[in-house]
Every structure is written in C-alpha cells, then in structure tokens.
Design a protein around this motif. Sequence first.
Motif, short mmCIF file in Angstrom:
data_model
loop_
_atom_site.label_atom_id
_atom_site.label_comp_id
_atom_site.label_asym_id
_atom_site.label_seq_id
_atom_site.Cartn_x
_atom_site.Cartn_y
_atom_site.Cartn_z
N ILE A 90 22.45 16.95 40.25
CA ILE A 90 23.77 17.40 40.71
C ILE A 90 23.62 18.84 41.17
N HIS A 91 24.12 19.16 42.35
CA HIS A 91 24.08 20.55 42.82
C HIS A 91 25.50 21.04 43.02
N LEU A 92 25.75 22.26 42.52
CA LEU A 92 27.07 22.87 42.68
C LEU A 92 26.92 24.22 43.37
N ILE A 93 27.73 24.43 44.38
CA ILE A 93 27.84 25.76 44.99
C ILE A 93 29.24 26.25 44.72
N LYS A 94 29.34 27.39 44.06
CA LYS A 94 30.65 27.94 43.72
C LYS A 94 30.77 29.34 44.30
N MET A 95 31.74 29.55 45.17
CA MET A 95 31.93 30.87 45.77
C MET A 95 32.42 31.84 44.69
N VAL A 96 31.78 32.98 44.61
CA VAL A 96 32.18 34.00 43.65
C VAL A 96 33.01 35.08 44.34
N SER A 97 32.60 35.43 45.53
CA SER A 97 33.30 36.42 46.34
C SER A 97 33.10 36.01 47.79
N PRO A 98 33.71 36.71 48.73
CA PRO A 98 33.50 36.29 50.13
C PRO A 98 32.04 36.29 50.56
N SER A 99 31.20 36.99 49.85
CA SER A 99 29.81 37.01 50.30
C SER A 99 28.79 36.72 49.20
N THR A 100 29.22 36.23 48.06
CA THR A 100 28.23 35.79 47.06
C THR A 100 28.67 34.43 46.51
N PHE A 101 27.67 33.64 46.14
CA PHE A 101 27.99 32.35 45.53
C PHE A 101 26.96 32.00 44.46
N ILE A 102 27.39 31.12 43.56
CA ILE A 102 26.48 30.60 42.54
C ILE A 102 25.95 29.26 43.03
N TYR A 103 24.66 29.10 42.90
CA TYR A 103 24.06 27.80 43.21
C TYR A 103 23.46 27.29 41.90
N LEU A 104 23.84 26.08 41.51
CA LEU A 104 23.37 25.54 40.23
C LEU A 104 22.89 24.10 40.41
N ALA A 105 21.76 23.79 39.81
CA ALA A 105 21.24 22.42 39.84
C ALA A 105 21.14 21.89 38.41
N ALA A 106 21.53 20.64 38.21
CA ALA A 106 21.46 20.03 36.87
C ALA A 106 20.95 18.60 37.00
N ASP A 107 20.36 18.12 35.90
CA ASP A 107 19.82 16.76 35.85
C ASP A 107 20.99 15.76 35.74
N ARG A 108 21.05 14.84 36.69
CA ARG A 108 22.20 13.92 36.75
C ARG A 108 22.26 12.99 35.54
N ALA A 109 21.09 12.66 34.99
CA ALA A 109 21.05 11.72 33.86
C ALA A 109 21.66 12.34 32.61
N GLN A 110 21.63 13.67 32.53
CA GLN A 110 22.12 14.33 31.31
C GLN A 110 23.48 15.00 31.49
N SER A 111 23.97 15.05 32.70
CA SER A 111 25.20 15.81 32.95
C SER A 111 26.11 15.05 33.91
N ASN A 112 27.23 15.66 34.22
CA ASN A 112 28.07 15.11 35.27
C ASN A 112 28.80 16.26 35.98
N ILE A 113 29.37 15.95 37.12
CA ILE A 113 29.96 16.99 37.97
C ILE A 113 31.05 17.76 37.23
N ALA A 114 31.86 17.07 36.44
CA ALA A 114 32.97 17.73 35.76
C ALA A 114 32.46 18.79 34.78
N ILE A 115 31.45 18.42 34.02
CA ILE A 115 30.92 19.37 33.02
C ILE A 115 30.36 20.61 33.73
N VAL A 116 29.59 20.36 34.77
CA VAL A 116 28.98 21.47 35.51
C VAL A 116 30.05 22.40 36.07
#
Lengths: 122, 490
Positions: A84-110
């Motif tokens: 699962i990959h999540l991109i979350k905007m933090v500010s207009p010019s920075t963002f968090i990119y996070l990768a998690a194992d799909r078998a152990q997690s889900n989109i909601a938790i991330v």
Amino acid sequence: MPSEKQIIESFEKVASETPGFIAASLVDLDSGMTLGMKSLRADFDLAAASAYNSEMVKQKQKIMRALSLKTTLEDMLMTLGDQIHLIKMVSPSTFIYLAADRAQSNIAIVRITVNKHLGLFV
Amino acid sequence: MAVLDPERNAIVIRIVYDGPPHAGKTTSVRSLARSLMRSVETPLESAGRTVYFDWMEYTGGLFEGHRIRCQIVSVPGQPDLAARRRALLETADVVVFVADTSTATAVARSVAHIRQMVAIVRDLGELPVGVIVQANKRDVPGAISRAELCAALGNDFAHTAVTESVAETGSGIRETFVFAVRVALDRIRELIARGALPHGRPAVDTAEQLLAVLEDARITPTEVAGDIAAAVHALVAAPGPPRLPDARVPSGAIWPPVEGRMVLHEATEVGLAVRRVGDGDWMAGTGSGWRAHSTAAAEFSRFDDGRQALVAWAQGHAALAGLLSPPRCIVLADTGAGTWRLWQIVKLLPSLRAWLVDGAALTASELLGRLTAAAACLGDAHRRCVGTQLLPTLDTIGRAAHGPQFISLIPGSLAIPLPHTSDIAGRVASALSRVLAVELAARRADLARWLEHVERAPGSWEDVVAAALAERRAPRVTDAASLGHKPPGR
C-alpha cells in the motif's frame, strides 16, 4: 520545518504504529529531494521512489488545474499487489510518502496513523 | 557549470560550500554525506585542513523529468589558498556560505569572507548565482543571534536567505542542502527558458577530474587575495484572510526567480500576520521589518491569469530597477480557497524621515547637514521618478550608496505615471517644513540660530532647508548645486 533528526524520529513513531511499515519519507515537491526518511528494507530505493512520486503529485496537480477544480490535493492512495502506498500532502510543497506491506496492513490504518502524526512534519 | 546530460538523463548542478577557515564547511559536507549515505572524497588534507576541496556526489530528486545529479564541493578556507577557492566558486550554481556565528569576531570574519565571495560570483553570467548563508555553530553558548548576524551582514545581504545549523550534529544541514538545490533549480529553469543550458557530459565528472583541472590550470596557493584582517576590523467580514505566500511557492510563481525566493524565505521566517486594509486590500508584516501587500483586484481564479499579471508586474519592476530598493519580490500564491493572489513583498529600510528623526540629538551643525543631505536626496528622487508612478516622499525614499532609492510598496497601477511637477524645491521644502514642525520642533530655534551664521549659496539645498525652517517660499534649486552636493557621512 522540523529538522532531519525530528523528521526521522517522527517517522519512527509512525513506523511503530503502522503494521507492515516498509518505508516513509518527507519529500520536497519542487525538487523531489527527501528532507528525511526511515526505511526498514535495504532493498527499497526510497530516494528514487520519493523523486518519482513527486512527479506524480505534480502531474495530479496539473490535471486538477486543467479541470479547473477549485480544491486542493489532500492525499493519494495506491494499492499494489503486495503493498500500500500513501502520499499525504503536508504543505503546498512537501508531502509524506509511505509504503506498507499489504498483507499486514490496510489503507485505513495507514491513513489514520499518518494523519495522527501529521503535525510533527509541518 | 550546470549542464543537461542527455545520456544519463540528468541535470548536473554544482553546490559549493564556502566560508572562512574553521567555519564548518568540511564538517557540513561530511554531515550531509552521512545523512545521504554517501562518502566524501578529500584529495589532500594538511593537519585536518582541506587543501584542494571536499567532493561528494548525490543523485536524487527529479526536475522536468531529469534526475538531479549534485556535485557538492567545499572550498579550502585558508587565505593562502584563495586562488583555488576562487576557481571553485566560479563553477558554482549555488553557494552555501557557512558562517561561523559562535562569536562576534567570527561573524565579522565571516562577513568579510562573504563579501569576497559575492564579488567573485556576481559577474559569472546573466543570471545571478544564488547564495544561502548557513549560520553554523548555533549550539555554542553565547552564539551571536540571527538578528545580530543579519545586522552584521548589512543591507547588501538583506535578500539573502539565512538558515541555522549545527554541523557537528547534522542539525539544519539537510534542510539547507535541499533549499540550495531548489535555488539552483530556479536558476536552471531560467537558463532553460533562455535556451542557455548547455547539453552534454559535464567537463568535470569526478573528484579526480576536478583535481586535474586545478593542477593543470596551475591554480596554486597564492598570497591572500584581500586583507581579511583589515576587513574584519572595519566590520567589527469579509472572506477570511488569504494564505500568505511562503518559501515553497510553485516554480515560476516568483520574481525575481533566484533572489526572490531568498527574499520570500527570509520574509516568511518572521511569521507575518495578514489583515484587511482599505477597500479589500490585504496587508501583512506590521512590526516585522517586512511589508507584504496584495490589492483587492490581485486575486485570480486561474493560475495562468495570475501568472500573466505576475509577468506584467515583473516587467514594471524591471523598468524601475535602478530606483527600487533591492530586498523585494513579487509572488503568486495559492490563497487556500482555490484562487491565486499576487503579492508584493518588501523589506522595510530606513526612510529619510527616520534618518532625520534619528538625528534629533545631533548638534545643530550636524543636523543641518543631515537636513541638507535629505533635501538633496529627495530632490534627486523627484527628478528620477518623473514619468513613473512612484511618489517620492520622506517616507518612501531612503538613502543608498548610489543615491535615493524607493523603499516602499509599488502603487497598484503600474501603467499610470504621476503628473510631473516642476517645483521640486517647493515640494522638498514643504516636506521638510512638516518634519521641522512636528518631529524636530524642539530643535527649530537652535537650528535657526545656527543658520544665521552659515554662508549659503542662493539656489543651494541649504537655501531650501532655510526656506523650510522659515516657512517661506523655497528658492529654485540650480542643477549644479544639486548635482554637486555630497551628503555628509552621518
């Protein structure tokens, strides 16, 4: 803007609360450079992934402008076969990119975990 | 030296770390290397000092679809290696100036070095090379404050971004590096737009090649390029407020492209609060040393429309370049409500009025000298502002080394010049009369007494001051008198 050390410490908190955490980075949108990152997998090229994802965010913003959408981009969720990959905007010019194992997690938790700690990255 | 390397699909940029000896240049580069998990090559060291350079490569990020390949180089700081330092600075796309802020003396030494560095890089091409001051050693007890550092740097560096670091621990190092890359990319964007970015393999691709270049060119140790010690001595109801621009505005939305981003970085660091003024205008910066302003009409629903306005404003500013105080920029920023707003941001510099009021405690002779210099400066400003929309007053004009400069916000309508006045001396006298009647009222009698004993040529600026003091009609000032006038040093 938090220091690199603070960013890494913040990602350690996110990692400890995200089942299947693989890697995460705070990325400068303009250049695609990482401002700080945390990875649990040596074979995951987080710097390259962050850079290419910055292009994706820019393209998405371009699409939004083309469609005259009067809103902002909040996050982008991607489901891969095993990740699962999540991109979350933090500010207009920075963002968090996070990768998690799909078998152990889900989109909601991330999503919930990242949102919980979002203030640490501003 | 930036180059687009099509073979490797990379933009190659060089980031040069400069600074005085022992400021922490090598420590900064090594700390960055640890952070980026890279290694640093240092061709030769002598007693722990860099003799040629430190070298590190890092490929990361993307720019217009190209990887960004950074050559990170630090210069030798020792005075007798000034020629090598110069040779490396001449290849920079952006300079990170590592300033030692541990003591006042160290700051003075850093200021002397940064002036040398700017003298080297300012003439390197059409586009200026960006400079970022990395205030290092912030953990040292009693370290000089950021404000004191900025004061020591002076107005010449008012538009230079300042970051803070502790190189030993790595604090602030990576943020400075990423900011430097961003500044370099702004310059490269302009080079691409002008078709001036070279294509091909970079002439220097490795530390060995750079070493060979320095040796082939016989760039050997030389005598001190400048007298640093002397320099050091000398220096000792409405809708909610729109979101203010910050240093991370989108590319192409700031003018001037390189210095503008630095100005914005510094302005937003102080934390500006926005408020509504006039007929829907927005203003920010009260009490901060900065002023940000956006007119009611400067809001755009489409980015492209805003950018067109930005370009028009940039053209207007460029036409007035010789008159305007330099620490200023124009920014097109997201309002946070799906629209875009054009801002102009200006650093507040001392006005002629402030200068006069500041001299209220001077002797009568000195204060008269200051009034005369202010009169000449304001008169000169009136002449130079003819045909523009700029209104010269004691509040909008300040003193620069080259003459008067307009220090205020540019009025909303760029296209409509103000009506021309032929009675410049009358306007100057009127402005001085008001200062003498209010701020300097306590000194009027003293000044009048002193003036009785002063010989003054008819049609001189001294004569205008006398007219202002006596509240009589000002004389016509002769060109020779005004042009020949030299303001006193104070």
